[in-house]
Design a protein around this motif. Structure first.
Motif, mmCIF file in Angstrom:
data_model
loop_
_atom_site.group_PDB
_atom_site.id
_atom_site.type_symbol
_atom_site.label_atom_id
_atom_site.label_comp_id
_atom_site.label_asym_id
_atom_site.label_seq_id
_atom_site.Cartn_x
_atom_site.Cartn_y
_atom_site.Cartn_z
ATOM 1 N N UNK A 79 12.413 -2.607 -39.393
ATOM 2 C CA UNK A 79 13.677 -1.881 -39.278
ATOM 3 C C UNK A 79 14.380 -2.129 -37.954
ATOM 4 N N UNK A 80 13.623 -2.189 -36.879
ATOM 5 C CA UNK A 80 14.200 -2.354 -35.541
ATOM 6 C C UNK A 80 13.792 -3.717 -34.974
ATOM 7 N N UNK A 81 14.698 -4.701 -34.971
ATOM 8 C CA UNK A 81 14.336 -6.015 -34.419
ATOM 9 C C UNK A 81 14.074 -5.939 -32.909
ATOM 10 N N UNK A 82 13.185 -6.779 -32.452
ATOM 11 C CA UNK A 82 12.848 -6.845 -31.026
ATOM 12 C C UNK A 82 13.875 -7.733 -30.324
ATOM 13 N N UNK A 83 14.340 -7.268 -29.157
ATOM 14 C CA UNK A 83 15.339 -8.020 -28.408
ATOM 15 C C UNK A 83 14.852 -8.281 -26.989
ATOM 16 N N UNK A 84 15.395 -9.345 -26.392
ATOM 17 C CA UNK A 84 15.098 -9.674 -24.998
ATOM 18 C C UNK A 84 16.349 -10.294 -24.387
ATOM 19 N N UNK A 85 16.519 -10.081 -23.106
ATOM 20 C CA UNK A 85 17.641 -10.663 -22.367
ATOM 21 C C UNK A 85 17.061 -11.633 -21.339
ATOM 22 N N UNK A 86 17.534 -12.861 -21.363
ATOM 23 C CA UNK A 86 17.078 -13.893 -20.427
ATOM 24 C C UNK A 86 18.228 -14.237 -19.495
#
Length: 158
Positions: A79-86
């Motif tokens: 339900x909640x996709x994992x995100x990352x900021x590079x």
């Protein structure tokens, strides 16, 4: 505070720096330009299969330029996709960062816009040319040390 991805990269001895979490709780990492192409491939294999956005900004007048990538790990049944900021910082003089076009095709126009506005050269990008400004435009309009010309020529207004 170290996030899950930062811990995984550290475990596999991949050079990076954790910048903590943003206001939404998204982990932010700093990667060196020379390591970005290999780490981008690793992130794609690790499951970050969607480049949500890429942008760039001028950190400070005379300072570094930054290219920012927001990656999302989309999986079925989650339900909640994992995100990352590079964030990839590069010196103002001769700024070069490896292009991730070959990994995430959506980087095409986004890296071109960052090139056009800030002058960051994305190595191995297939069509790196101005996208918003005319090819004859001199300078990089979004840099903090940019001097605006005192004239504007309107062409093809009608």
């Amino acid at each position: 505070m170290q996030g899950r991805l930062s811990a995984w990269l550290a475990k596999h001895e991949l050079v990076h720096r954790s910048l903590g979490f943003d206001y939404q709780g998204i982990e932010t990492l700093q990667i060196k330009p020379e390591d970005w192409d290999s780490i981008a491939v690793i992130l794609y294999v690790y499951g970050y299969n969607y480049l949500r956005s890429q942008c760039a900004y001028d950190v400070s007048p005379g300072g570094f330029l930054a290219s920012v990538y927001h990656l999302t790990r989309i999986q079925y049944g989650v339900d909640q996709p994992e995100e990352v900021c590079i964030k990839v910082f590069t010196p103002r003089k001769n700024p070069q960062i490896p292009s991730v076009f070959w990994i995430w095709k959506s980087a095409d126009f986004q890296e071109r816009e960052s090139y056009d506005m800030l002058g960051i050269s994305y190595n191995n990008h297939p069509r790196l040319k101005r996208i918003l400004m005319p090819e004859s435009w001199i300078g990089w309009p979004l840099r903090k040390d940019y001097i605006t010309p005192n004239f504007y020529e309107i062409q093809d207004a009608y």
